[in-house]
Design a protein around this motif. Structure first.
Motif, PDB file in Angstrom:
ATOM      1  N   LEU A 121       0.833  -1.196   0.000  1.00 40.49           N
ATOM      2  CA  LEU A 121       0.000   0.000   0.000  1.00 40.49           C
ATOM      3  C   LEU A 121       0.874   1.254   0.000  1.00 40.49           C
ATOM      4  O   LEU A 121       0.620   2.191  -0.749  1.00 40.49           O
ATOM      5  CB  LEU A 121      -0.937   0.010   1.218  1.00 40.49           C
ATOM      6  CG  LEU A 121      -1.775   1.273   1.405  1.00 40.49           C
ATOM      7  CD1 LEU A 121      -2.735   1.475   0.232  1.00 40.49           C
ATOM      8  CD2 LEU A 121      -2.549   1.207   2.712  1.00 40.49           C
ATOM      9  N   GLU A 122       1.913   1.240   0.819  1.00 43.17           N
ATOM     10  CA  GLU A 122       2.815   2.388   0.880  1.00 43.17           C
ATOM     11  C   GLU A 122       3.447   2.662  -0.483  1.00 43.17           C
ATOM     12  O   GLU A 122       3.504   3.809  -0.943  1.00 43.17           O
ATOM     13  CB  GLU A 122       3.894   2.137   1.932  1.00 43.17           C
ATOM     14  CG  GLU A 122       4.814   3.314   2.147  1.00 43.17           C
ATOM     15  CD  GLU A 122       5.846   3.060   3.245  1.00 43.17           C
ATOM     16  OE1 GLU A 122       6.404   4.050   3.747  1.00 43.17           O
ATOM     17  OE2 GLU A 122       6.088   1.881   3.585  1.00 43.17           O
ATOM     18  N   GLN A 123       3.887   1.606  -1.163  1.00 42.16           N
ATOM     19  CA  GLN A 123       4.481   1.759  -2.493  1.00 42.16           C
ATOM     20  C   GLN A 123       3.459   2.296  -3.496  1.00 42.16           C
ATOM     21  O   GLN A 123       3.774   3.150  -4.319  1.00 42.16           O
ATOM     22  CB  GLN A 123       5.059   0.415  -2.979  1.00 42.16           C
ATOM     23  CG  GLN A 123       6.233  -0.074  -2.173  1.00 42.16           C
ATOM     24  CD  GLN A 123       7.372   0.933  -2.135  1.00 42.16           C
ATOM     25  OE1 GLN A 123       7.735   1.533  -3.134  1.00 42.16           O
ATOM     26  NE2 GLN A 123       7.920   1.151  -0.946  1.00 42.16           N
ATOM     27  N   HIS A 124       2.243   1.799  -3.404  1.00 45.56           N
ATOM     28  CA  HIS A 124       1.181   2.243  -4.315  1.00 45.56           C
ATOM     29  C   HIS A 124       0.862   3.726  -4.095  1.00 45.56           C
ATOM     30  O   HIS A 124       0.682   4.482  -5.051  1.00 45.56           O
ATOM     31  CB  HIS A 124      -0.068   1.374  -4.130  1.00 45.56           C
ATOM     32  CG  HIS A 124      -1.099   1.579  -5.173  1.00 45.56           C
ATOM     33  ND1 HIS A 124      -0.944   1.151  -6.466  1.00 45.56           N
ATOM     34  CD2 HIS A 124      -2.310   2.200  -5.121  1.00 45.56           C
ATOM     35  CE1 HIS A 124      -2.014   1.484  -7.173  1.00 45.56           C
ATOM     36  NE2 HIS A 124      -2.856   2.122  -6.378  1.00 45.56           N
ATOM     37  N   ILE A 125       0.811   4.151  -2.841  1.00 47.63           N
ATOM     38  CA  ILE A 125       0.547   5.558  -2.523  1.00 47.63           C
ATOM     39  C   ILE A 125       1.669   6.440  -3.071  1.00 47.63           C
ATOM     40  O   ILE A 125       1.413   7.505  -3.646  1.00 47.63           O
ATOM     41  CB  ILE A 125       0.373   5.756  -0.997  1.00 47.63           C
ATOM     42  CG1 ILE A 125      -0.946   5.124  -0.547  1.00 47.63           C
ATOM     43  CG2 ILE A 125       0.412   7.234  -0.632  1.00 47.63           C
ATOM     44  CD1 ILE A 125      -1.135   5.056   0.954  1.00 47.63           C
ATOM     45  N   LYS A 152       3.425  10.436  -6.972  1.00 49.58           N
ATOM     46  CA  LYS A 152       4.415  10.796  -7.980  1.00 49.58           C
ATOM     47  C   LYS A 152       3.733  11.182  -9.295  1.00 49.58           C
ATOM     48  O   LYS A 152       4.183  12.086  -9.990  1.00 49.58           O
ATOM     49  CB  LYS A 152       5.348   9.611  -8.199  1.00 49.58           C
ATOM     50  CG  LYS A 152       6.468   9.873  -9.164  1.00 49.58           C
ATOM     51  CD  LYS A 152       7.345   8.648  -9.314  1.00 49.58           C
ATOM     52  CE  LYS A 152       8.411   8.855 -10.349  1.00 49.58           C
ATOM     53  NZ  LYS A 152       9.216   7.659 -10.551  1.00 49.58           N
ATOM     54  N   ASP A 153       2.638  10.507  -9.637  1.00 48.35           N
ATOM     55  CA  ASP A 153       1.940  10.757 -10.904  1.00 48.35           C
ATOM     56  C   ASP A 153       1.066  12.024 -10.886  1.00 48.35           C
ATOM     57  O   ASP A 153       0.566  12.432 -11.910  1.00 48.35           O
ATOM     58  CB  ASP A 153       1.080   9.554 -11.277  1.00 48.35           C
ATOM     59  CG  ASP A 153       1.920   8.353 -11.674  1.00 48.35           C
ATOM     60  OD1 ASP A 153       3.100   8.548 -12.004  1.00 48.35           O
ATOM     61  OD2 ASP A 153       1.390   7.230 -11.651  1.00 48.35           O
ATOM     62  N   ARG A 154       0.903  12.634  -9.736  1.00 49.61           N
ATOM     63  CA  ARG A 154       0.057  13.841  -9.647  1.00 49.61           C
ATOM     64  C   ARG A 154       0.665  14.995 -10.331  1.00 49.61           C
ATOM     65  O   ARG A 154       1.598  15.498 -10.418  1.00 49.61           O
ATOM     66  CB  ARG A 154      -0.235  14.190  -8.190  1.00 49.61           C
ATOM     67  CG  ARG A 154      -1.304  13.328  -7.623  1.00 49.61           C
ATOM     68  CD  ARG A 154      -1.676  13.854  -6.279  1.00 49.61           C
ATOM     69  NE  ARG A 154      -2.724  13.028  -5.715  1.00 49.61           N
ATOM     70  CZ  ARG A 154      -3.216  13.204  -4.524  1.00 49.61           C
ATOM     71  NH1 ARG A 154      -2.796  14.188  -3.781  1.00 49.61           N
ATOM     72  NH2 ARG A 154      -4.162  12.434  -4.063  1.00 49.61           N
TER      73      ARG A 154
END
Length: 138
Positions: A127-131, A136-138
């Motif tokens: 979950l931490e990696q996904h967040i 980053k993509d924002r």
């Protein structure tokens, strides 16, 4: 396809389907090809005697719900799931998550994170990696 009901006290497919619906879906998802009602009935009969008309009624209800597709061939119809079992579970889990967050907001998120840590700490790392990727993509 969003299922209309979710049974909290049940497990597996029985959370989304009635007991016979769940058994029929398991038979069809494990099949390598379309199946007739008789084919499904015979598979179900390995467990206990199942009435043909009952199986037919339930399968046609699953068609009406958009879970199965029905292909008329000569004197009998063949049925198959509209989506794979994995795709079905993916869609349902996503819908449930959206509903929980919409209804309970931050409480749902907090409880989900707490549950991740209790069930499988590695999921918390995922979950931490996904967040991080989302930020980053924002």
């Amino acid at each position: 396809m969003k299922m209309q009901s979710f049974k909290l006290r049940e497990t597996g497919l029985n959370r989304f389907f009635g007991p016979l619906e769940a058994r029929i879906m398991e038979v069809l998802w494990s099949a390598e090809a379309e199946m007739t009602i008789k084919d499904v009935q015979l598979k179900l009969d390995e467990d206990k005697v199942m009435n043909f008309n009952t199986v037919m009624t339930v399968m046609n209800r699953l068609v009406d719900k958009g879970i199965l597709s029905k292909n008329a061939e000569s004197r009998s119809s063949k049925y198959k799931p509209v989506v794979t079992r994995d795709a079905f579970m993916e869609t349902q889990s996503k819908e449930l998550t959206y509903d929980l967050i919409e209804q309970f907001g931050p409480l749902a998120v907090t409880h989900m994170v707490d549950a991740l840590d209790k069930v499988d700490p590695e999921l918390l790392d995922q979950l931490e990696q996904h967040i991080k990727l989302l930020k980053k993509d924002r």
